[in-house]
Design an enzyme around this catalytic site. Structure first.
Site, PDB file in Angstrom:
ATOM      1  N   GLN A 115      -7.956  -4.262   7.755  1.00  0.00           N
ATOM      2  CA  GLN A 115      -7.275  -3.292   8.608  1.00  0.00           C
ATOM      3  C   GLN A 115      -6.037  -3.984   9.163  1.00  0.00           C
ATOM      4  OE1 GLN A 115      -6.735  -0.278   9.625  1.00  0.00           O
ATOM      5  NE2 GLN A 115      -8.731   0.108  10.554  1.00  0.00           N
ATOM      6  N   GLU A 152       0.855  -1.196   0.000  1.00  0.00           N
ATOM      7  CA  GLU A 152       0.000   0.000   0.000  1.00  0.00           C
ATOM      8  C   GLU A 152       0.884   1.237   0.000  1.00  0.00           C
ATOM      9  OE1 GLU A 152      -3.554   0.511   2.679  1.00  0.00           O
ATOM     10  OE2 GLU A 152      -2.392   2.213   3.404  1.00  0.00           O
TER      11      GLU A 152
END
Ligand code: FAD
Length: 308
Positions: free
Chosen positions: A180, A18
Site C-alpha cells: 500500500q 501502476e
C-alpha cells in the site's frame, strides 16, 4: 516479476508503475502516452488495477492485452475476489492466461461502493486473498504477487496478525508483495523486519514499496480516505501551506512539495536496499518521470507542463 527486477537495466534500482483502466477515450490516450514514456524509460513492469466486483473487468483485460501486444513492459493484472464466485474467478484467471498474462496480483478487494464498509464474502466465493493465491495456482502456471501494508491493513486486529496474514499469502505461493502506498519509511522498514522475524524464508521475498508523488492535495486526501493509510503530519502541513487558502489549491506549489518529498523517500528506500520502486501514476507520466530524473534514473523530462 522477480526475474524481471533482477534483469532490470535501469540505473540504481528498477522501477515499475501502476495504471488503472481508463473510462473514456481521452483517458485512454493519456494512459498510452504514459505507457510509452515508461516503456522507453525501462519500467520493469506495469500493474493494472481491477475494479471490485468486476466493475472494470473488460477494461482491465483490454489494457493488459494491449500492454502485452504493443509495449516492452511486462504486465501484472490485478484480480480481486470480492463479489465473484470461485467459478467466475477461475474463468477470469483463464481469460488472463489467454491474452498472454503470466503475472497476477491476488487481492481480496473491498466492498464495492463503500471501501470501508462491512465486508461480506460471496456465498460461493472466497474470503481471503490467500485463497485466491491458491486458486490461481490451481488454474494454471502463473506467477502470483500479493498486497502488503506498511501501516497494517486497516481491518487487521494488530500488526502481528497483519504479518501472519502476509506470511500466509507468501507461503501459499506468492513470490513477492507490493505495498500500500506510504510516506513514512520507518513503516516500510518495520514491515520488512516483521516478515523476516516471522519467517526468514518468506522474508527473503521482495517487498516492493508502493509510492505516490503527490501532485494534488484533494486527490491525495481522497486516496488516503479510500485506502485507510495516513499522511504524516509534517507532510500534510507542508502540502496544506503550499495549497494555500484560495478556492483552488495552488497545484504548482503542492506538486513541488510532493515531488521533493517523493524523491527524498526514494533516495532513502534505495539506500535501504528496496528491490524496486513502484509508482502509482494515476495514468500520468510527468510526476514519476521527474522523480526518476531527480534520482538520476532517467533523463530530465521535457514533457509539456500541462501534463501531471
Ligand atoms: P487479505 O490479505 O485477504 O486481507 C484482508 C483482511 O482480512 C485483512 O484485514 C486481514 O488482516 C484479514 N485476513 C486475511 N486473512 C485472514 C485470516 N486467515 N483470518 C482472519 N483474518 C484474515 N483493490 C481493488 O479493488 N482493486 C485493485 O486492483 C487493488 N489493487 C491493490 C494493489 C495494492 C498494491 C494494494 C496494497 C491494494 C490494492 N487493492 C485493490 C486494495 C485491496 O483490495 C484492499 O486493501 C483489501 O481491503 C485487502 O486486500 P488483501 O488482498 O490484502 O486482502
Amino acid at each position: 516479476i522477480v526475474d524481471r527486477i533482477a534483469a532490470s537495466t535501469t540505473p540504481r534500482v528498477p522501477f515499475s508503475v501502476e495504471f488503472y483502466p481508463p473510462r473514456d477515450e481521452a483517458a485512454e490516450e493519456r494512459l498510452w502516452r504514459a505507457a510509452s514514456v515508461f516503456s522507453e524509460l525501462g519500467a520493469a513492469f506495469a500493474s493494472v488495477t481491477y475494479g471490485a466486483g468486476g466493475s472494470t473487468r473488460d477494461r482491465t483485460v483490454r489494457v493488459v492485452e494491449r500492454i502485452v501486444r504493443e509495449t516492452d513492459i511486462l504486465p501484472i493484472a490485478h484480480l480481486t475476489a470480492v463479489g465473484h464466485t470461485a467459478d467466475e474467478l477461475r474463468e477470469m484467471i483463464r481469460m488472463y492466461g489467454e491474452v498472454g498474462v503470466s503475472n497476477i496480483l491476488a487481492l481480496r478487494g473491498d466492498p464495492p461502493g463503500d471501501p470501508l464498509g462491512e465486508w461480506t464474502a460471496h456465498p460461493e466465493g472466497l474470503r481471503y486473498a490467500e485463497e485466491l493465491v491458491r486458486l490461481i495456482h490451481e488454474v494454471g502456471n502463473f506467477h502470483v504477487g500479493v498486497a502488503s501494508f506498511p501501516e497494517g491493513h486497516y481491518r487487521a486486529r494488530d500488526l502481528d496478525h497483519d504479518t501472519e496474514v502476509l506470511v500466509g499469502k507468501l507461503r501459499a505461493g506468492a513470490e513477492y508483495s507490493i505495498t500500500q502506498m506510504f510516506w513514512d519509511i520507518d513503516d516500510y522498514l518495520r514491515l520488512r523486519d516483521r516478515v523476516v522475524a516471522a519467517d526468514p524464508e518468506q522474508g527473503a521475498k521482495p517487498i516492493i514499496p508502493g509510492l505516490m508523488p503527490v501532485t494534488s492535495l484533494r486527490v491525495v486526501r481522497r486516496m488516503v480516505e479510500l485506502s485507510g493509510c495516513a499522511l504524516p503530519e509534517g507532510l500534510s502541513e507542508k502540502l496544506r501551506l503550499a495549497a494555500g487558502d484560495g478556492p483552488e489549491e495552488n497545484r504548482a506549489a503542492v506538486r513541488e512539495v510532493g515531488i521533493e518529498f517523493a524523491t527524498d523517500l526514494c533516495e532513502r528506500l534505495i539506500a535501504e536496499g528496496a528491490p524496486c520502486l513502484h509508482f502509482n501514476t494515476l495514468n500520468f507520466s510527468r510526476a514519476t518521470h521527474e522523480v526518476l530524473a531527480n534520482l538520476s534514473m532517467a533523463p530530465a523530462s521535457d514533457v509539456a507542463a500541462t501534463s501531471l
